[in-house]
Design a protein around this motif. Structure first.
Motif, PDB file in Angstrom:
ATOM      1  N   LYS A   6      16.439 -20.175 -27.986  1.00  0.00           N
ATOM      2  CA  LYS A   6      16.077 -19.636 -29.287  1.00  0.00           C
ATOM      3  C   LYS A   6      15.835 -20.822 -30.223  1.00  0.00           C
ATOM      4  O   LYS A   6      16.730 -21.624 -30.478  1.00  0.00           O
ATOM      5  CB  LYS A   6      17.204 -18.747 -29.832  1.00  0.00           C
ATOM      6  CG  LYS A   6      16.940 -18.110 -31.193  1.00  0.00           C
ATOM      7  CD  LYS A   6      15.917 -17.001 -31.118  1.00  0.00           C
ATOM      8  CE  LYS A   6      15.771 -16.311 -32.477  1.00  0.00           C
ATOM      9  NZ  LYS A   6      16.908 -15.449 -32.831  1.00  0.00           N
ATOM     10  N   ASP A  13      11.332 -17.798 -36.213  1.00  0.00           N
ATOM     11  CA  ASP A  13      12.093 -17.982 -34.980  1.00  0.00           C
ATOM     12  C   ASP A  13      11.380 -17.449 -33.743  1.00  0.00           C
ATOM     13  O   ASP A  13      10.584 -16.515 -33.800  1.00  0.00           O
ATOM     14  CB  ASP A  13      13.495 -17.386 -35.116  1.00  0.00           C
ATOM     15  CG  ASP A  13      13.495 -15.886 -35.384  1.00  0.00           C
ATOM     16  OD1 ASP A  13      12.461 -15.359 -35.838  1.00  0.00           O
ATOM     17  OD2 ASP A  13      14.537 -15.247 -35.149  1.00  0.00           O
ATOM     18  N   VAL A  15      11.808 -16.861 -29.262  1.00  0.00           N
ATOM     19  CA  VAL A  15      12.502 -16.881 -27.981  1.00  0.00           C
ATOM     20  C   VAL A  15      11.552 -17.524 -26.984  1.00  0.00           C
ATOM     21  O   VAL A  15      10.415 -17.071 -26.817  1.00  0.00           O
ATOM     22  CB  VAL A  15      12.906 -15.472 -27.521  1.00  0.00           C
ATOM     23  CG1 VAL A  15      13.453 -15.508 -26.104  1.00  0.00           C
ATOM     24  CG2 VAL A  15      13.938 -14.877 -28.468  1.00  0.00           C
ATOM     25  N   CYS A  43      13.199 -12.022 -32.446  1.00  0.00           N
ATOM     26  CA  CYS A  43      12.412 -13.177 -32.857  1.00  0.00           C
ATOM     27  C   CYS A  43      11.152 -12.715 -33.578  1.00  0.00           C
ATOM     28  O   CYS A  43      10.759 -11.549 -33.489  1.00  0.00           O
ATOM     29  CB  CYS A  43      12.025 -14.040 -31.654  1.00  0.00           C
ATOM     30  SG  CYS A  43      11.048 -13.186 -30.400  1.00  0.00           S
TER      31      CYS A  43
END
Length: 269
Positions: A6, A13, A15, A43
């Motif tokens: 992550k 953000d 993954v 995410c």
């Protein structure tokens, strides 16, 4: 079980799953399930790394939380360049996407990415019909493509804009046949702008690297800024430069939040 990482750039953000050594059975439905913040890891974008070829160090496949594929993501590019460089020890990395190659280089604790040339023609964005991309018949907006479609709306007070109402409506406006990322910009001075982005397929995010590039390009085209400026997003600052050759450079931080494993077989097909 498959390892994941992550990562984030200014809170935008991701993954990240690594399929460079062997393919992984990641369908759009599985990517969407992983991106789900309540039932998955959560995410803004799901990233699958695939082998690089012909001068690229890695191929980065990007999927939005709804499973749709994206052509570019500036914050993710910095993260992936940092990850690949960590394996190789290199200070320069070429990240390939479906929209083209993105060279990146380490600058101390930051990474700078050449996001390629801004595309300004109506058909390149694309728009539904021929028009001046600097003055759309839509609010006070300009448009360009940074490998994905962006509309930039210039507002006097960003805090007064109902982004969560306007964003989804404009994303799906008939003017954008492939939908669009919608950026809301307040110009503070010629070297500093504020930006909030409603991302296509992802919604409101803390930062959008390609959106910051589009915002600076469109502001400079209107004479509101120079060709370089600090772009302040809810998650922090990026430095954006629109070079004379048309390429846009984005500089900012990267971070790893945590790592773990996930059972892909337990996800939807």
């Amino acid at each position: 079980m498959v390892p994941f990482r992550k990562m984030h750039g200014l809170g935008n953000d991701f993954v990240v799953l690594d399929a460079r050594a062997q393919p992984l059975p990641v369908t759009p439905a599985r990517a969407a399930a992983i991106a789900d913040r309540r039932r998955g890891i959560g995410c803004d974008q799901f990233i699958l790394l695939e082998p690089g070829t012909d001068g690229a160090d890695v191929f980065m496949r990007i999927r939005n939380p709804d499973g749709s594929e994206a052509g570019a993501c500036g914050n993710a590019t910095r993260c992936i360049a940092s990850l690949v460089a960590g394996d190789s020890g290199a200070d320069r990395v070429v990240v390939r996407t479906i929209s083209g190659d993105l060279p990146a280089e380490r600058l101390g604790d930051l990474w700078r990415v050449d996001m390629g040339p801004a595309r300004l023609g109506w058909q390149d964005i694309p728009l539904a019909r021929a028009m001046d991309t600097l003055h759309l018949p839509l609010e006070d907006a300009a448009a360009c493509s940074m490998g994905n479609p962006h509309a930039t709306l210039f507002v006097p007070d960003l805090d007064a804009v109902p982004v969560e109402t306007l964003g989804p409506r404009l994303e799906h406006d008939p003017l954008f046949p492939d939908r669009a990322n919608i950026g809301f910009v307040q110009v503070l001075n010629p070297e500093h702008i504020r930006l909030t982005v409603w991302e296509r397929g992802a919604g409101l995010t803390l930062a959008c690297g390609s959106g910051a590039c589009a915002a600076l390009v469109n502001a400079a085209r209107r004479g509101l800024t120079g060709r370089a400026a600090t772009v302040t997003l809810p998650g922090g600052d990026l430095h954006i430069e629109w070079r004379a050759d048309g390429h846009v450079l984005m500089t900012g931080p990267v971070a790893t939040a945590f790592t773990g494993t996930i059972d892909l077989d337990g996800l939807p097909q």
